[in-house]
Design a protein around this motif. Structure first.
Motif, PDB file in Angstrom:
ATOM      1  N   THR A 146       0.834  -1.209   0.000  1.00 25.27           N
ATOM      2  CA  THR A 146       0.000   0.000   0.000  1.00 25.27           C
ATOM      3  C   THR A 146       0.866   1.256   0.000  1.00 25.27           C
ATOM      4  OG1 THR A 146      -1.635  -1.161   1.328  1.00 25.27           O
ATOM      5  CG2 THR A 146      -1.818   1.237   1.248  1.00 25.27           C
ATOM      6  N   LEU A 147       1.865   1.246   0.877  1.00 23.46           N
ATOM      7  CA  LEU A 147       2.714   2.436   1.014  1.00 23.46           C
ATOM      8  C   LEU A 147       3.514   2.683  -0.261  1.00 23.46           C
ATOM      9  CD1 LEU A 147       4.008   1.769   4.647  1.00 23.46           C
ATOM     10  CD2 LEU A 147       2.323   3.480   3.954  1.00 23.46           C
ATOM     11  N   ALA A 148       3.980   1.608  -0.864  1.00 22.19           N
ATOM     12  CA  ALA A 148       4.775   1.753  -2.087  1.00 22.19           C
ATOM     13  C   ALA A 148       3.895   2.273  -3.213  1.00 22.19           C
ATOM     14  CB  ALA A 148       5.416   0.419  -2.455  1.00 22.19           C
ATOM     15  N   LYS A 149       2.689   1.771  -3.260  1.00 23.44           N
ATOM     16  CA  LYS A 149       1.770   2.188  -4.310  1.00 23.44           C
ATOM     17  C   LYS A 149       1.417   3.667  -4.154  1.00 23.44           C
ATOM     18  CE  LYS A 149      -2.508   0.717  -6.096  1.00 23.44           C
ATOM     19  NZ  LYS A 149      -3.702   0.385  -5.349  1.00 23.44           N
ATOM     20  N   SER A 150       1.329   4.125  -2.926  1.00 23.53           N
ATOM     21  CA  SER A 150       1.011   5.533  -2.681  1.00 23.53           C
ATOM     22  C   SER A 150       2.247   6.423  -2.774  1.00 23.53           C
ATOM     23  CB  SER A 150       0.402   5.703  -1.287  1.00 23.53           C
ATOM     24  OG  SER A 150      -0.524   4.691  -1.021  1.00 23.53           O
ATOM     25  N   GLY A 151       3.391   5.820  -3.024  1.00 20.06           N
ATOM     26  CA  GLY A 151       4.608   6.621  -3.175  1.00 20.06           C
ATOM     27  C   GLY A 151       5.193   7.111  -1.862  1.00 20.06           C
ATOM     28  N   LEU A 152       4.783   6.512  -0.765  1.00 25.35           N
ATOM     29  CA  LEU A 152       5.314   6.955   0.524  1.00 25.35           C
ATOM     30  C   LEU A 152       6.641   6.281   0.846  1.00 25.35           C
ATOM     31  CD1 LEU A 152       2.036   7.069   2.629  1.00 25.35           C
ATOM     32  CD2 LEU A 152       3.040   8.797   1.155  1.00 25.35           C
ATOM     33  N   ILE A 153       6.823   5.108   0.288  1.00 22.51           N
ATOM     34  CA  ILE A 153       8.129   4.469   0.347  1.00 22.51           C
ATOM     35  C   ILE A 153       8.477   4.057  -1.077  1.00 22.51           C
ATOM     36  CG2 ILE A 153       7.843   3.638   2.723  1.00 22.51           C
ATOM     37  CD1 ILE A 153       7.207   0.890   1.688  1.00 22.51           C
ATOM     38  N   GLY A 154       9.753   3.909  -1.325  1.00 21.77           N
ATOM     39  CA  GLY A 154      10.152   3.568  -2.687  1.00 21.77           C
ATOM     40  C   GLY A 154      11.231   2.521  -2.706  1.00 21.77           C
ATOM     41  N   ARG A 155      11.261   1.803  -3.771  1.00 19.72           N
ATOM     42  CA  ARG A 155      12.329   0.836  -3.986  1.00 19.72           C
ATOM     43  C   ARG A 155      13.422   1.531  -4.731  1.00 19.72           C
ATOM     44  NH1 ARG A 155       9.266  -4.503  -4.919  1.00 19.72           N
ATOM     45  NH2 ARG A 155      10.597  -5.899  -3.714  1.00 19.72           N
ATOM     46  N   MET A 156      14.600   1.037  -4.617  1.00 22.19           N
ATOM     47  CA  MET A 156      15.665   1.652  -5.393  1.00 22.19           C
ATOM     48  C   MET A 156      16.066   0.753  -6.532  1.00 22.19           C
ATOM     49  SD  MET A 156      18.793   3.911  -3.960  1.00 22.19           S
ATOM     50  CE  MET A 156      19.180   2.718  -2.775  1.00 22.19           C
ATOM     51  N   LYS A 157      16.306   1.408  -7.648  1.00 24.16           N
ATOM     52  CA  LYS A 157      16.757   0.673  -8.826  1.00 24.16           C
ATOM     53  C   LYS A 157      18.161   0.129  -8.552  1.00 24.16           C
ATOM     54  CE  LYS A 157      17.200   1.845 -13.559  1.00 24.16           C
ATOM     55  NZ  LYS A 157      17.412   2.950 -14.482  1.00 24.16           N
ATOM     56  N   GLU A 158      18.457  -0.993  -9.096  1.00 20.32           N
ATOM     57  CA  GLU A 158      19.804  -1.562  -9.010  1.00 20.32           C
ATOM     58  C   GLU A 158      20.264  -1.784  -7.574  1.00 20.32           C
ATOM     59  OE1 GLU A 158      22.152   1.272 -11.067  1.00 20.32           O
ATOM     60  OE2 GLU A 158      20.832   1.196 -12.810  1.00 20.32           O
ATOM     61  N   ASP A 169      16.738  -6.554  -1.269  1.00 20.63           N
ATOM     62  CA  ASP A 169      15.353  -6.112  -1.279  1.00 20.63           C
ATOM     63  C   ASP A 169      15.093  -5.158  -0.112  1.00 20.63           C
ATOM     64  OD1 ASP A 169      12.682  -6.142  -2.158  1.00 20.63           O
ATOM     65  OD2 ASP A 169      12.178  -7.546  -0.543  1.00 20.63           O
ATOM     66  N   GLY A 170      14.652  -3.997  -0.420  1.00 21.06           N
ATOM     67  CA  GLY A 170      14.392  -3.050   0.656  1.00 21.06           C
ATOM     68  C   GLY A 170      13.695  -1.795   0.142  1.00 21.06           C
ATOM     69  N   TYR A 171      13.369  -0.937   1.065  1.00 17.33           N
ATOM     70  CA  TYR A 171      12.642   0.284   0.724  1.00 17.33           C
ATOM     71  C   TYR A 171      13.240   1.480   1.435  1.00 17.33           C
ATOM     72  CZ  TYR A 171       9.106  -2.783  -1.135  1.00 17.33           C
ATOM     73  OH  TYR A 171       8.443  -3.719  -1.878  1.00 17.33           O
ATOM     74  N   ARG A 172      12.967   2.628   0.887  1.00 19.43           N
ATOM     75  CA  ARG A 172      13.302   3.815   1.661  1.00 19.43           C
ATOM     76  C   ARG A 172      12.153   4.807   1.644  1.00 19.43           C
ATOM     77  NH1 ARG A 172      18.415   6.401  -1.274  1.00 19.43           N
ATOM     78  NH2 ARG A 172      17.345   8.036  -2.419  1.00 19.43           N
ATOM     79  N   LEU A 173      12.209   5.662   2.622  1.00 21.06           N
ATOM     80  CA  LEU A 173      11.167   6.655   2.778  1.00 21.06           C
ATOM     81  C   LEU A 173      11.325   7.699   1.674  1.00 21.06           C
ATOM     82  CD1 LEU A 173       9.104   6.943   5.061  1.00 21.06           C
ATOM     83  CD2 LEU A 173      10.691   8.496   6.197  1.00 21.06           C
ATOM     84  N   THR A 174      10.235   8.130   1.077  1.00 28.32           N
ATOM     85  CA  THR A 174      10.294   9.221   0.111  1.00 28.32           C
ATOM     86  C   THR A 174       9.987  10.524   0.851  1.00 28.32           C
ATOM     87  OG1 THR A 174       7.951   9.075  -0.342  1.00 28.32           O
ATOM     88  CG2 THR A 174       9.401   7.717  -1.704  1.00 28.32           C
ATOM     89  N   TYR A 175      10.158  11.619   0.162  1.00 26.69           N
ATOM     90  CA  TYR A 175       9.767  12.901   0.753  1.00 26.69           C
ATOM     91  C   TYR A 175       8.287  12.846   1.127  1.00 26.69           C
ATOM     92  CZ  TYR A 175      13.229  16.643   0.758  1.00 26.69           C
ATOM     93  OH  TYR A 175      14.256  17.461   1.077  1.00 26.69           O
ATOM     94  N   GLY A 176       7.497  12.242   0.254  1.00 25.51           N
ATOM     95  CA  GLY A 176       6.067  12.127   0.529  1.00 25.51           C
ATOM     96  C   GLY A 176       5.790  11.357   1.809  1.00 25.51           C
ATOM     97  N   GLY A 177       6.536  10.273   2.000  1.00 26.81           N
ATOM     98  CA  GLY A 177       6.362   9.480   3.209  1.00 26.81           C
ATOM     99  C   GLY A 177       6.698  10.276   4.450  1.00 26.81           C
ATOM    100  N   LEU A 178       7.765  11.035   4.344  1.00 34.89           N
ATOM    101  CA  LEU A 178       8.173  11.859   5.483  1.00 34.89           C
ATOM    102  C   LEU A 178       7.135  12.964   5.742  1.00 34.89           C
ATOM    103  CD1 LEU A 178      10.590  11.986   7.447  1.00 34.89           C
ATOM    104  CD2 LEU A 178      11.548  13.778   5.995  1.00 34.89           C
ATOM    105  N   ASP A 179       6.611  13.540   4.657  1.00 34.63           N
ATOM    106  CA  ASP A 179       5.551  14.557   4.784  1.00 34.63           C
ATOM    107  C   ASP A 179       4.368  13.989   5.571  1.00 34.63           C
ATOM    108  OD1 ASP A 179       7.104  16.088   3.137  1.00 34.63           O
ATOM    109  OD2 ASP A 179       5.759  16.019   1.402  1.00 34.63           O
ATOM    110  N   TYR A 180       3.971  12.774   5.197  1.00 34.66           N
ATOM    111  CA  TYR A 180       2.805  12.162   5.828  1.00 34.66           C
ATOM    112  C   TYR A 180       3.052  11.880   7.299  1.00 34.66           C
ATOM    113  CZ  TYR A 180      -0.194  11.640   1.774  1.00 34.66           C
ATOM    114  OH  TYR A 180      -1.030  11.892   0.737  1.00 34.66           O
ATOM    115  N   LEU A 181       4.249  11.400   7.597  1.00 40.73           N
ATOM    116  CA  LEU A 181       4.564  11.134   9.005  1.00 40.73           C
ATOM    117  C   LEU A 181       4.478  12.416   9.817  1.00 40.73           C
ATOM    118  CD1 LEU A 181       7.507   8.621   8.535  1.00 40.73           C
ATOM    119  CD2 LEU A 181       5.403   8.163   9.810  1.00 40.73           C
TER     120      LEU A 181
END
Ligand code: ADP
Ligand code: MG
Length: 406
Positions: free
Chosen positions: A57-69, A73-85
């Protein structure tokens, strides 16, 4: 370009929030938070089952993102995710209930109108140090990728903390600043000043007195050990204060309205101490800025030169003036933090000056071109993921006139 709607906020479940918080916590020492670690932290915080569903859900909403290359397997917080928090924190403190329109895009921030439950409007300032490099052309992406993990998050948070600390200290000393209300992560909430930036004021009845007042503010700051560092027509808000005066003339009562222009100063992340190695340069630059503007806009040229740094320096801490530079440091803002922040702000400014970083609006075109390229790209999915990550996604669609509840 994908923008997020704050309405998504309301659709997040408690578990989604817990997982988002877990990614934030994991970001403290992982540029890319390994999925197993996200699971572990989320479980510790009370969740059990749906971690993967929340991640999706979070990835789909762009709140966390995967990194290319990425190597794992992991995720990081996007600016959007930080905004929401941050918004979540402000709303749980009852400081923010709804989010309205964006009133300004500064070079290092987004400024939004928000309101609390009673409908009182406030300003939410979201610091975006490093955003410009996020949004510029691809060459900058390598630079970013090589940067220390989460440093944009760290630096933007430092900027918010510093701005909030100074706003509090300045308010306590009776300086005309917005009222600081709340700080979370890279954001602050402050009172909305009904005003126009000096930049938008085309004429004033008495330029000399407004000029004198602004110079007086520079000198008062100096006396408290501070230099604003960006004392320009965008960071000085002009408030109109109307008072009614009643007089009796020829036995008749008369009402006369007088309008006083009151300057309010904003924007403090770059403030420096009067003891800074380049203090004189910053001081002179602030003074020059005001002089240049008054000459250009109001054709006003002061009769006397100065004020000069060396004279102002002699007044630091005099007459019992509390040193706010020291007070802020004492509040936990270390010299090291100040240095890191200063460096980041300078780098950002240098990029702007060099024209490497283009203001957002001009940039949209480039982004669109990027998108076109990507559309014809076979690895579309991967590219999309990366694109999401690089957007500042906290945005209200223009069509939404009414504030949106968070
Ligand atoms: P930046 O650091 O990006 O320059 P600022 O804090 O200077 O951000 O804010 C950008 C603009 O937003 C200001 O020029 C002003 O027009 C508006 N603004 C910021 N804070 C307030 C406030 N408290 N009340 C009213 N307007 C504000
Ligand atoms: Mg500003």
């Amino acid at each position: 370009i994908m923008f997020l709607d704050t309405r998504v906020l309301r659709h997040l479940t408690a578990e989604d929030w817990r997982v988002l918080t877990a990614v934030e916590m994991g970001s403290k020492n992982h540029e890319l938070v390994p999925t197993p670690l996200i699971e572990r932290i989320s479980r510790l915080k009370g969740g059990a089952s749906g971690v993967h569903r929340s991640i999706a859900t979070l990835a789909k909403s762009g709140l966390i993102g995967r990194m290319k290359e990425a190597k794992y397997d992991g995720y990081r917080l996007t600016y959007g995710g930080l905004d929401y928090l941050a918004l979540h924190t402000h709303s749980s403190k009852d400081v923010v209930y709804s989010v309205g329109s964006r009133v300004g895009v500064g070079k290092e921030s987004d400024i939004m109108i928000v309101a609390d439950k009673t409908g009182e409007q406030k300003i939410l300032k979201i610091h975006r140090l490093g955003r410009i490099s996020f949004r510029t052309v691809k060459s900058n992406r390598d630079y970013l990728r090589n940067r220390q993990g989460g440093s944009w998050m760290y630096l933007s948070r430092l900027a918010a903390m510093k701005e909030y600390a100074f706003m509090q200290a300045l308010q306590e000393e009776g300086f005309p600043v917005p009222e600081p209300i709340s700080q979370s992560r890279h954001t602050i909430v402050m009172s909305l000043v009904e005003s126009l930036p000096l930049r938008q004021v085309s004429a004033v009845p008495n330029p000399a007195s407004l000029y004198a007042e602004l110079i007086d503010l520079i000198l008062r700051l100096a006396k408290h050990g501070l230099i604003h560092g960006d004392f320009n027509e965008f960071n000085i808000l002009i408030k109109e204060e109307r008072t009614n005066k009643y007089t009796i003339e020829d036995g008749e009562e008369k009402e006369e309205e007088t309008v006083t222009l009151v300057p309010v100063i904003i924007d403090f992340p770059q403030m420096v101490s009067m003891d800074h190695v380049n203090a004189e340069m910053y001081f002179d630059r602030d003074v020059e800025c005001i002089k240049r503007f008054f000459k250009k806009r109001f054709h006003f040229v002061p009769t006397s030169p100065g004020p000069f740094f060396k004279d102002a320096y002699k007044t630091v801490g005099k007459d019992g003036a509390r040193r706010l530079d020291a007070a802020v440091e004492a509040s936990g803002f270390t010299k090291k933090m100040l240095k890191e922040l200063e460096k980041a702000i300078q780098e950002q400014q240098a990029k702007i000056d060099a024209g490497e970083a283009v203001p957002e609006d001009e940039e949209l075109e480039e982004d669109e071109e990027d998108d076109d390229e990507e559309d014809s790209d076979d690895e579309e999915d991967e590219e999309d993921e990366q694109e999401e990550e690089e957007q500042a996604v906290f945005e209200i669609p223009a069509s939404v006139g009414r504030p949106v509840e968070v």
